[in-house]
Motif scaffolding. Structure first.
Motif, PDB file in Angstrom:
ATOM      1  N   TYR A 284      19.579  18.505  45.795  1.00  0.00           N
ATOM      2  CA  TYR A 284      21.068  18.645  46.342  1.00  0.00           C
ATOM      3  C   TYR A 284      21.080  17.511  47.622  1.00  0.00           C
ATOM      4  O   TYR A 284      20.022  17.555  48.261  1.00  0.00           O
ATOM      5  N   SER A 285      21.975  16.885  47.396  1.00  0.00           N
ATOM      6  CA  SER A 285      22.150  15.716  48.442  1.00  0.00           C
ATOM      7  C   SER A 285      23.310  15.675  49.197  1.00  0.00           C
ATOM      8  O   SER A 285      24.295  16.328  49.018  1.00  0.00           O
ATOM      9  N   ARG A 286      23.071  15.258  50.738  1.00  0.00           N
ATOM     10  CA  ARG A 286      24.006  15.189  51.621  1.00  0.00           C
ATOM     11  C   ARG A 286      24.996  14.290  51.414  1.00  0.00           C
ATOM     12  O   ARG A 286      26.111  14.146  52.088  1.00  0.00           O
ATOM     13  N   GLY A 287      24.707  13.138  50.679  1.00  0.00           N
ATOM     14  CA  GLY A 287      25.458  11.936  50.754  1.00  0.00           C
ATOM     15  C   GLY A 287      25.213  11.174  52.121  1.00  0.00           C
ATOM     16  O   GLY A 287      25.003  11.709  53.021  1.00  0.00           O
ATOM     17  N   ARG A 436      26.909  16.381  47.936  1.00  0.00           N
ATOM     18  CA  ARG A 436      28.034  17.112  48.402  1.00  0.00           C
ATOM     19  C   ARG A 436      28.790  16.172  49.422  1.00  0.00           C
ATOM     20  O   ARG A 436      28.067  15.652  50.424  1.00  0.00           O
ATOM     21  N   TYR A 437      30.074  15.912  49.250  1.00  0.00           N
ATOM     22  CA  TYR A 437      30.857  14.910  50.143  1.00  0.00           C
ATOM     23  C   TYR A 437      31.521  15.900  51.308  1.00  0.00           C
ATOM     24  O   TYR A 437      31.426  15.257  52.432  1.00  0.00           O
ATOM     25  N   ARG A 438      32.179  17.138  50.998  1.00  0.00           N
ATOM     26  CA  ARG A 438      32.446  17.872  52.210  1.00  0.00           C
ATOM     27  C   ARG A 438      32.520  19.246  51.662  1.00  0.00           C
ATOM     28  O   ARG A 438      32.529  19.654  50.497  1.00  0.00           O
ATOM     29  N   ASP A 439      32.491  20.225  52.579  1.00  0.00           N
ATOM     30  CA  ASP A 439      32.636  21.729  52.490  1.00  0.00           C
ATOM     31  C   ASP A 439      33.805  22.254  52.659  1.00  0.00           C
ATOM     32  O   ASP A 439      34.837  21.536  53.033  1.00  0.00           O
ATOM     33  N   TYR A 440      33.955  23.449  52.450  1.00  0.00           N
ATOM     34  CA  TYR A 440      35.083  24.247  52.421  1.00  0.00           C
ATOM     35  C   TYR A 440      35.910  23.917  53.990  1.00  0.00           C
ATOM     36  O   TYR A 440      37.011  23.996  54.285  1.00  0.00           O
ATOM     37  N   ARG A 441      34.973  24.090  54.902  1.00  0.00           N
ATOM     38  CA  ARG A 441      35.774  24.181  56.314  1.00  0.00           C
ATOM     39  C   ARG A 441      35.753  22.879  56.862  1.00  0.00           C
ATOM     40  O   ARG A 441      36.062  22.618  58.177  1.00  0.00           O
ATOM     41  N   GLU A 442      35.420  21.652  56.173  1.00  0.00           N
ATOM     42  CA  GLU A 442      35.361  20.248  56.643  1.00  0.00           C
ATOM     43  C   GLU A 442      36.442  19.633  56.311  1.00  0.00           C
ATOM     44  O   GLU A 442      36.772  18.966  55.562  1.00  0.00           O
ATOM     45  N   THR A 443      37.574  20.046  57.146  1.00  0.00           N
ATOM     46  CA  THR A 443      39.054  19.655  56.695  1.00  0.00           C
ATOM     47  C   THR A 443      39.330  18.318  57.193  1.00  0.00           C
ATOM     48  O   THR A 443      40.359  17.749  56.599  1.00  0.00           O
ATOM     49  N   ASP A 444      38.703  17.561  57.887  1.00  0.00           N
ATOM     50  CA  ASP A 444      38.688  16.303  58.007  1.00  0.00           C
ATOM     51  C   ASP A 444      37.788  15.437  57.762  1.00  0.00           C
ATOM     52  O   ASP A 444      37.566  14.283  58.162  1.00  0.00           O
ATOM     53  N   LYS A 445      37.119  15.609  56.567  1.00  0.00           N
ATOM     54  CA  LYS A 445      36.132  14.800  56.065  1.00  0.00           C
ATOM     55  C   LYS A 445      36.464  14.406  54.559  1.00  0.00           C
ATOM     56  O   LYS A 445      35.429  14.128  53.772  1.00  0.00           O
ATOM     57  N   ARG A 448      35.220  11.166  52.938  1.00  0.00           N
ATOM     58  CA  ARG A 448      33.748  10.843  52.454  1.00  0.00           C
ATOM     59  C   ARG A 448      33.622  10.777  51.033  1.00  0.00           C
ATOM     60  O   ARG A 448      32.893  10.305  50.503  1.00  0.00           O
ATOM     61  N   ILE A 449      34.878  11.082  50.311  1.00  0.00           N
ATOM     62  CA  ILE A 449      34.679  11.015  48.889  1.00  0.00           C
ATOM     63  C   ILE A 449      34.719   9.580  48.356  1.00  0.00           C
ATOM     64  O   ILE A 449      34.275   9.417  47.300  1.00  0.00           O
ATOM     65  N   PHE A 450      35.230   8.778  49.473  1.00  0.00           N
ATOM     66  CA  PHE A 450      35.063   7.515  48.774  1.00  0.00           C
ATOM     67  C   PHE A 450      33.695   6.806  48.819  1.00  0.00           C
ATOM     68  O   PHE A 450      33.176   5.806  48.577  1.00  0.00           O
ATOM     69  N   ARG A 451      32.630   7.721  49.162  1.00  0.00           N
ATOM     70  CA  ARG A 451      31.230   7.205  49.117  1.00  0.00           C
ATOM     71  C   ARG A 451      30.873   7.623  47.599  1.00  0.00           C
ATOM     72  O   ARG A 451      29.547   7.301  47.404  1.00  0.00           O
ATOM     73  N   TYR A 452      31.796   7.932  46.837  1.00  0.00           N
ATOM     74  CA  TYR A 452      31.322   8.182  45.427  1.00  0.00           C
ATOM     75  C   TYR A 452      30.885   6.891  44.586  1.00  0.00           C
ATOM     76  O   TYR A 452      31.468   5.720  44.991  1.00  0.00           O
ATOM     77  N   PHE A 453      29.930   7.057  43.956  1.00  0.00           N
ATOM     78  CA  PHE A 453      29.174   5.760  43.230  1.00  0.00           C
ATOM     79  C   PHE A 453      28.592   6.350  42.089  1.00  0.00           C
ATOM     80  O   PHE A 453      28.505   7.704  41.854  1.00  0.00           O
ATOM     81  N   THR A 454      28.527   5.648  40.982  1.00  0.00           N
ATOM     82  CA  THR A 454      27.826   6.102  39.744  1.00  0.00           C
ATOM     83  C   THR A 454      26.647   5.726  39.116  1.00  0.00           C
ATOM     84  O   THR A 454      26.053   4.551  39.497  1.00  0.00           O
TER      85      THR A 454
END
Length: 573
Positions: A284-287, A436-445, A448-454
């Motif tokens: 499980y990664s924090r990213g 994990r890019y953002r959690d339920y309560r991280e409404t301003d994050k 971080r989804i742009f950190r996506y890579f394959t």
């Protein structure tokens, strides 16, 4: 010819995608005259492995490896394999005919130089003339060679290898075994006299040498006599390491620090990596979007490529920011309207609203002003959504689009006040990695989804099982999963079945993924898919998700298509 590492990685990814097999180091990669990874030829190399098997093809090329005319034989055989693989793959890959015609035009647009072998250049140009519907003008022998070389696509790997060796025997007098030794001996005496300087240069068997009108790179020759170097490379690439500590270090450097400590991860493995997924491991990664100090070598190059992709994802989204913001606004409105329309109403006491005559006495004697009632729709907080992005190499050509789609869905849900969690998954050497890019309560994050890579493979069934466990932490009664996936599960670690192990791909992988989706549905977790794959994978998407998936052909259609999909799910809550 020096080939840049970035182009080698791209060639490897192209081959993996076409082969639908990830985690092996291709023996051969192709590049154009500028040293760029050749899209069409690397797709063909992968398609040959997928359709005819590694063992048969290794036997074929080993038969003439080291002989004097290896360069000529190799390129002629690849032309025959190209014809066969194209015939087999074209019905399932609508883009392949276009790529083939484009490559044909490129070949015919190049000039034949004195350095090119005349026979090879003539046959190759004639072959691609036929691709464009033209009939080439050839002598009788060249025409006979061309006709014999255009192998059919309906044979298995062994039969095709035998056909190729028969072709070399009939037209060039090649016989495996004794003939190979004879030619190797003759090479020392007269390799300058057969096909001129061009053939002599090819006989040196350099790692990167002429291939058609570009270049080919040979792994075995590049690393001959240095098996330790090969093993070290594979270990640090995280593809075939048996050293778990080295592999964990690679994963941590590549994906970021672990989300959970080792003890919790082991407990999760014991609970989740059972039955069909026995023997698998979890991470499980924090990213992260930083490069750790001291990171170098292969893992450093991979990490830098990932960071560069993050920049591309963000730039892609903001390059058309007006359209994308409009899509977010439209999607937000559709989701919010669905919530207002379809979630269960609740009657509450209020200081304003409809008078409740039975409560008037409370106002007179208890000074209670809540003698009215109001009907409220269920708070959107009663619904949480988990977005799961397929981050395997089969998505490598769609990274910016998938990141943009994931961001827009998350942003729209956030604006509606719905708790959102966003993760991505892939697998390397038996480890399924959840980032994990953002959690339920991280409404301003959401950025971080742009950190996506394959990278790597994708064990979809295990990833969905992991997500189901994670969703036990949801603060809401209603739960929904939105997957962005190409519905093409594939992993190097086999599927454990009562009747024996099976490759985790094709029907076995699809069936397992569908079973894990059904498991979520039985727990009243809604599941829908934003399909990112090709036409040939639509039946697999139907099997896994039923009717709860939608294909986004253009970002202009994104809000309406995804909005309808989410609205339908909200109605069923």
């Amino acid at each position: 010819m020096d080939i840049r590492d970035s182009e080698k990685r791209r060639a490897r990814n192209l081959i993996w995608n076409a082969a639908e097999e990830y985690g092996y180091e291709p023996d051969f990669k192709a590049y154009d005259r500028e040293g760029r990874a050749d899209l069409y030829w690397n797709s063909i190399i992968g398609a040959v492995r997928k359709n005819y098997g590694a063992e048969a093809m290794e036997r074929l090329f080993a038969a003439f490896h080291g002989c004097e005319k290896e360069g000529l034989y190799e390129q002629l055989v690849w032309l025959g394999l190209e014809n066969a693989a194209f015939a087999r793959e074209a019905p399932n890959r609508p883009a392949l005919p276009y790529l083939r015609r484009r490559h044909a035009r490129e070949v015919l647009g190049l000039k034949v130089t004195e350095q090119d072998d005349w026979l090879l250049a003539t046959v190759e140009r004639a072959h691609f003339q036929r691709v464009l519907g033209e009939e080439p003008r050839l002598g009788d022998r060249e025409l006979e060679i061309l006709n014999a070389l255009e192998f059919p696509g309906d044979e298995d790997g062994d039969a095709l290898a035998d056909r190729a060796l028969g072709f070399l025997r009939d037209y060039f007098g090649f016989v495996p075994g004794a003939a190979k030794e004879e030619e190797a001996a003759r090479k020392k005496r007269r390799h300058h006299f057969l096909f001129g300087r061009r053939e002599a240069a090819k006989s040196q068997l350099t790692p990167v040498r002429q291939f058609g009108f570009g270049y080919g790179e040979h792994l075995a020759e590049e690393n001959a006599g240095d098996t330790q170097e090969i093993q070290t490379y594979l270990n640090w690439s995280g593809l075939s390491s048996t050293d778990q500590n080295a592999l964990k270090k690679y994963i941590r450097t590549y994906f970021g620090q672990p989300l959970y400590d080792e003890q919790k991860t082991k407990l999760l493995e014991q609970e989740l990596c059972i039955d069909e997924h026995s023997g698998c491991h979890l991470y499980y990664s924090r990213g992260s979007n930083v490069l750790e100090k001291g990171t170098k070598g292969y893992v450093g190059a991979q990490r830098k490529a990932a960071l560069k992709q993050m920049e591309k994802n963000r730039a892609f989204y903001y390059a058309d920011i007006v359209r994308n913001r409009n899509s977010v606004n439209r999607l937000t409105a559709r989701i919010y309207n669905a919530l207002l329309t379809h979630l269960e109403p609740v009657t509450v006491r209020s200081a304003t609203g409809t008078l409740d005559a039975g409560r008037l006495w409370r106002g007179l004697y208890l000074d209670d002003d809540k003698v009215f009632t109001r009907v409220l729709r269920t708070d959107p907080g009663d619904l949480s959504v988990d977005i799961l992005l397929d981050a395997s190499n089969s998505q490598v050509n769609r990274q910016q689009i998938v990141a943009a789609q994931g961001y827009m869905i998350a942003e729209s849900l956030t604006r509606c006040g719905i708790p959102v969690r966003v993760s991505a998954f892939c697998s390397l050497s038996g480890y399924t990695i959840l980032t994990r890019y953002r959690d339920y309560r991280e409404t301003d994050k959401n950025e971080r989804i742009f950190r996506y890579f394959t990278t790597g493979c994708n064990r979809d069934g295990l990833a969905i099982r992991i997500l189901g466990k994670e969703m036990e932490d949801s603060p809401c009664e209603h739960r929904m999963v939105i997957l962005l996936s190409d519905a093409k599960p594939h992993d190097i670690r086999k599927l454990k079945l009562p009747e024996g192990d099976a490759d985790y791909c094709d029907s076995a992988g699809v069936t397992n993924t569908a079973a894990e989706v059904r498991s979520l549905l039985h727990r009243d977790i809604s599941v829908l898919c934003v399909f990112t794959g090709d036409d040939g994978d639509i039946p697999a998407a139907h099997t896994i998700y039923g009717r709860d998936f939608a294909r986004i052909r253009s970002l202009d259609q994104f809000a309406d298509t995804v909005g309808t999909l989410i609205q339908n799910q909200i109605r069923s809550l």
